[in-house]
Motif scaffolding. Sequence first.
Motif, PDB file in Angstrom:
ATOM      1  N   ARG A  93      41.423  44.591  23.666  1.00 55.62           N
ATOM      2  CA  ARG A  93      42.601  45.324  23.216  1.00 55.62           C
ATOM      3  C   ARG A  93      43.476  45.801  24.372  1.00 55.62           C
ATOM      4  O   ARG A  93      44.515  46.413  24.160  1.00 55.62           O
ATOM      5  CB  ARG A  93      42.172  46.530  22.369  1.00 55.62           C
ATOM      6  N   SER A  94      43.011  45.564  25.597  1.00 49.99           N
ATOM      7  CA  SER A  94      43.758  45.970  26.803  1.00 49.99           C
ATOM      8  C   SER A  94      44.119  47.456  26.757  1.00 49.99           C
ATOM      9  O   SER A  94      45.203  47.860  27.161  1.00 49.99           O
ATOM     10  CB  SER A  94      45.029  45.117  26.967  1.00 49.99           C
ATOM     11  N   ASP A  95      43.181  48.268  26.236  1.00 43.47           N
ATOM     12  CA  ASP A  95      43.430  49.708  26.137  1.00 43.47           C
ATOM     13  C   ASP A  95      42.473  50.538  26.978  1.00 43.47           C
ATOM     14  O   ASP A  95      42.512  51.774  26.947  1.00 43.47           O
ATOM     15  CB  ASP A  95      43.355  50.159  24.674  1.00 43.47           C
ATOM     16  N   GLY A  96      41.583  49.872  27.731  1.00 39.14           N
ATOM     17  CA  GLY A  96      40.662  50.599  28.587  1.00 39.14           C
ATOM     18  C   GLY A  96      39.503  51.236  27.850  1.00 39.14           C
ATOM     19  O   GLY A  96      38.733  52.000  28.459  1.00 39.14           O
ATOM     20  N   SER A  97      39.331  50.947  26.564  1.00 40.52           N
ATOM     21  CA  SER A  97      38.245  51.511  25.778  1.00 40.52           C
ATOM     22  C   SER A  97      36.914  50.889  26.202  1.00 40.52           C
ATOM     23  O   SER A  97      36.864  49.912  26.954  1.00 40.52           O
ATOM     24  CB  SER A  97      38.483  51.261  24.289  1.00 40.52           C
ATOM     25  N   ALA A  98      35.807  51.456  25.682  1.00 42.68           N
ATOM     26  CA  ALA A  98      34.485  50.928  26.006  1.00 42.68           C
ATOM     27  C   ALA A  98      34.352  49.485  25.521  1.00 42.68           C
ATOM     28  O   ALA A  98      33.790  48.631  26.224  1.00 42.68           O
ATOM     29  CB  ALA A  98      33.408  51.807  25.378  1.00 42.68           C
ATOM     30  N   SER A  99      34.881  49.194  24.322  1.00 37.68           N
ATOM     31  CA  SER A  99      34.829  47.832  23.792  1.00 37.68           C
ATOM     32  C   SER A  99      35.651  46.876  24.647  1.00 37.68           C
ATOM     33  O   SER A  99      35.224  45.753  24.928  1.00 37.68           O
ATOM     34  CB  SER A  99      35.340  47.818  22.347  1.00 37.68           C
ATOM     35  N   ASP A 100      36.816  47.336  25.071  1.00 40.44           N
ATOM     36  CA  ASP A 100      37.682  46.509  25.911  1.00 40.44           C
ATOM     37  C   ASP A 100      37.017  46.237  27.260  1.00 40.44           C
ATOM     38  O   ASP A 100      37.063  45.127  27.775  1.00 40.44           O
ATOM     39  CB  ASP A 100      39.026  47.213  26.104  1.00 40.44           C
ATOM     40  N   THR A 101      36.390  47.253  27.817  1.00 37.66           N
ATOM     41  CA  THR A 101      35.711  47.100  29.109  1.00 37.66           C
ATOM     42  C   THR A 101      34.521  46.153  28.997  1.00 37.66           C
ATOM     43  O   THR A 101      34.260  45.347  29.898  1.00 37.66           O
ATOM     44  CB  THR A 101      35.254  48.464  29.633  1.00 37.66           C
ATOM     45  N   ARG A 102      33.801  46.219  27.856  1.00 39.32           N
ATOM     46  CA  ARG A 102      32.693  45.293  27.650  1.00 39.32           C
ATOM     47  C   ARG A 102      33.198  43.857  27.629  1.00 39.32           C
ATOM     48  O   ARG A 102      32.619  42.971  28.262  1.00 39.32           O
ATOM     49  CB  ARG A 102      31.975  45.625  26.327  1.00 39.32           C
ATOM     50  N   ASN A 103      34.282  43.623  26.910  1.00 36.03           N
ATOM     51  CA  ASN A 103      34.882  42.297  26.876  1.00 36.03           C
ATOM     52  C   ASN A 103      35.271  41.855  28.283  1.00 36.03           C
ATOM     53  O   ASN A 103      35.023  40.711  28.695  1.00 36.03           O
ATOM     54  CB  ASN A 103      36.104  42.304  25.953  1.00 36.03           C
ATOM     55  N   PHE A 104      35.891  42.762  29.050  1.00 36.29           N
ATOM     56  CA  PHE A 104      36.337  42.490  30.413  1.00 36.29           C
ATOM     57  C   PHE A 104      35.152  42.083  31.294  1.00 36.29           C
ATOM     58  O   PHE A 104      35.214  41.118  32.062  1.00 36.29           O
ATOM     59  CB  PHE A 104      37.029  43.736  30.957  1.00 36.29           C
ATOM     60  N   ASP A 105      34.033  42.816  31.154  1.00 39.97           N
ATOM     61  CA  ASP A 105      32.849  42.550  31.973  1.00 39.97           C
ATOM     62  C   ASP A 105      32.179  41.229  31.580  1.00 39.97           C
ATOM     63  O   ASP A 105      31.733  40.467  32.444  1.00 39.97           O
ATOM     64  CB  ASP A 105      31.854  43.696  31.844  1.00 39.97           C
ATOM     65  N   VAL A 106      32.102  40.954  30.265  1.00 44.91           N
ATOM     66  CA  VAL A 106      31.492  39.706  29.808  1.00 44.91           C
ATOM     67  C   VAL A 106      32.312  38.506  30.275  1.00 44.91           C
ATOM     68  O   VAL A 106      31.763  37.502  30.741  1.00 44.91           O
ATOM     69  CB  VAL A 106      31.349  39.706  28.270  1.00 44.91           C
ATOM     70  N   PHE A 107      33.632  38.612  30.158  1.00 50.05           N
ATOM     71  CA  PHE A 107      34.517  37.558  30.657  1.00 50.05           C
ATOM     72  C   PHE A 107      34.193  37.235  32.116  1.00 50.05           C
ATOM     73  O   PHE A 107      34.015  36.068  32.492  1.00 50.05           O
ATOM     74  CB  PHE A 107      35.976  38.003  30.526  1.00 50.05           C
ATOM     75  N   GLY A 108      34.132  38.263  32.953  1.00 50.15           N
ATOM     76  CA  GLY A 108      33.877  38.060  34.376  1.00 50.15           C
ATOM     77  C   GLY A 108      32.523  37.438  34.647  1.00 50.15           C
ATOM     78  O   GLY A 108      32.384  36.581  35.531  1.00 50.15           O
ATOM     79  N   GLU A 109      31.508  37.834  33.881  1.00 52.65           N
ATOM     80  CA  GLU A 109      30.158  37.313  34.108  1.00 52.65           C
ATOM     81  C   GLU A 109      30.035  35.863  33.651  1.00 52.65           C
ATOM     82  O   GLU A 109      29.392  35.037  34.330  1.00 52.65           O
ATOM     83  CB  GLU A 109      29.144  38.190  33.376  1.00 52.65           C
ATOM     84  N   VAL A 110      30.628  35.524  32.513  1.00 50.03           N
ATOM     85  CA  VAL A 110      30.603  34.133  32.055  1.00 50.03           C
ATOM     86  C   VAL A 110      31.301  33.234  33.074  1.00 50.03           C
ATOM     87  O   VAL A 110      30.801  32.150  33.417  1.00 50.03           O
ATOM     88  CB  VAL A 110      31.261  34.002  30.669  1.00 50.03           C
ATOM     89  N   LEU A 111      32.441  33.683  33.587  1.00 56.18           N
ATOM     90  CA  LEU A 111      33.160  32.898  34.586  1.00 56.18           C
ATOM     91  C   LEU A 111      32.328  32.734  35.856  1.00 56.18           C
ATOM     92  O   LEU A 111      32.289  31.651  36.459  1.00 56.18           O
ATOM     93  CB  LEU A 111      34.499  33.566  34.907  1.00 56.18           C
ATOM     94  N   LYS A 112      31.626  33.781  36.259  1.00 57.52           N
ATOM     95  CA  LYS A 112      30.783  33.704  37.455  1.00 57.52           C
ATOM     96  C   LYS A 112      29.697  32.651  37.297  1.00 57.52           C
ATOM     97  O   LYS A 112      29.456  31.824  38.198  1.00 57.52           O
ATOM     98  CB  LYS A 112      30.144  35.074  37.720  1.00 57.52           C
ATOM     99  N   ILE A 113      29.040  32.631  36.129  1.00 57.69           N
ATOM    100  CA  ILE A 113      27.967  31.659  35.902  1.00 57.69           C
ATOM    101  C   ILE A 113      28.529  30.244  35.840  1.00 57.69           C
ATOM    102  O   ILE A 113      27.922  29.289  36.356  1.00 57.69           O
ATOM    103  CB  ILE A 113      27.196  32.006  34.617  1.00 57.69           C
ATOM    104  N   MET A 114      29.706  30.078  35.218  1.00 54.96           N
ATOM    105  CA  MET A 114      30.336  28.759  35.182  1.00 54.96           C
ATOM    106  C   MET A 114      30.614  28.257  36.591  1.00 54.96           C
ATOM    107  O   MET A 114      30.352  27.082  36.907  1.00 54.96           O
ATOM    108  CB  MET A 114      31.635  28.829  34.385  1.00 54.96           C
ATOM    109  N   LYS A 115      31.123  29.114  37.452  1.00 54.65           N
ATOM    110  CA  LYS A 115      31.410  28.706  38.829  1.00 54.65           C
ATOM    111  C   LYS A 115      30.132  28.301  39.554  1.00 54.65           C
ATOM    112  O   LYS A 115      30.110  27.326  40.326  1.00 54.65           O
ATOM    113  CB  LYS A 115      32.117  29.838  39.573  1.00 54.65           C
ATOM    114  N   LEU A 116      29.048  29.049  39.337  1.00 53.92           N
ATOM    115  CA  LEU A 116      27.768  28.693  39.951  1.00 53.92           C
ATOM    116  C   LEU A 116      27.296  27.328  39.446  1.00 53.92           C
ATOM    117  O   LEU A 116      26.795  26.509  40.224  1.00 53.92           O
ATOM    118  CB  LEU A 116      26.725  29.763  39.639  1.00 53.92           C
ATOM    119  N   ALA A 117      27.466  27.087  38.155  1.00 56.90           N
ATOM    120  CA  ALA A 117      27.046  25.800  37.581  1.00 56.90           C
ATOM    121  C   ALA A 117      27.821  24.639  38.190  1.00 56.90           C
ATOM    122  O   ALA A 117      27.284  23.536  38.366  1.00 56.90           O
ATOM    123  CB  ALA A 117      27.225  25.830  36.066  1.00 56.90           C
TER     124      ALA A 117
END
Length: 415
Positions: A147-171
């Motif tokens: 939601r791009s509002d800085g909420s806990a749900s938004d931050t969780r989405n933000f963190d998951v996005f970053g982690e999935v991208l990190k694993i893809m780059k490692l792969a």
Amino acid sequence: MKFSIFLNPQIPGSGYAAEENAKAKRPIGRDTESYQKLLHEVREIAVHADQLGFDALMMTEHHFHSEGMEFSVNPLMFLTDLAARTERILLAPLGLVLPAWDPIRAAEDVALLDQFSKGRLRLGVARGYQNRWMNVLGQRWHAAAARSDGSASDTRNFDVFGEVLKIMKLAWTEETLRYKSDVLDYQVPYPYDGIEGWPAQEWTRTFGAPAELDEEGKVVAVSVCPRPYQNPHPELWQPFTISDRSVIRAAQENILPWMFTPNPDDHAAKAKLYQEESARQGRHYKLGEHTGILKIVGIADTTEQAINTFGRSIPKDFAAFFGPFGYLEVLRKKEDEKHKPISPEKGDAKRMNDVEMALFGTPDDVKRGIQRMLDRMPDLEWFGLYMQGQQGVLPLDTVKRNLELFATKVAPEFR
């Protein structure tokens, strides 16, 4: 400058432009005859854009669109079909919504399309903003719509996005992958201590990646195959980068941001933020370099004709569907009340043109609109034609003619 088209595939005969047909075939998203019409139009447009010299074709990812809107449920598969029909145009899912994907499956599918197209892939990565489908497909990571509002749900989405991208780059970059993610509760291999009882140990020791097995024969790492055609992986893009937090992370990850901030001054400010953060990472881009802007474009002999042709259906569908998601904010003017939402009634073609979300007019009008951006960002790298309300709504010949006018009358001035 390079030029792209951004398709948001819409089933012909859906939406307010064909309200009675859409109701009669409800849900039109499950009507095979209508879907075949969509495939035909998208293929025609892709081949036409390739032949006209457009540099890239972009396509989004969305699901569950029973109403017939935004019908590219798997852009990688869709673009694989288009890769076989085109010759030179770059192909870009814009973007793959990472919190809805398994990182290794995503890495494999991306590498396959990059190999199929021999490096014509540019990979857009996104967070996902539509809760109807994002909450369903993101449940494995406990990730809901952003939601791009800085909420806990938004931050969780933000963190998951970053982690999935990190694993893809490692792969993509590591010959063997061994990784434990606390963010996703995800282990490679699984269990992380090793997979016992691999029957083909001798085969793997002889032909596999050297670090896959330990001395006891347990699988302690995996080799993700194939690797991408491009080294180390396709260039990363990001759609609709609006919030400062997303702009900053795009710069940190060297992701090219596609922005949807219509006002040239606002876009220049975001480009400046991206430039400054990139410099902190050791990448010194000129202002506008490694960034893109999306706008609706409609060309005719006069501005009035352009608005009549392209502005009759676009505003109503845009206001009715995208308005509730907050996209009417891109139509805000300085004189509008700051804390009052933009009403759907204000989302007409004239306002779209006034705030420069759309460039409706003659080829010279469109050229002046692009020049206003270049006056503020001399090295703007990409300009994208956002085709919302065109494919699937207007006659196919009208859509193709619009692309032809842009490619022959506008683009040559800026190449």
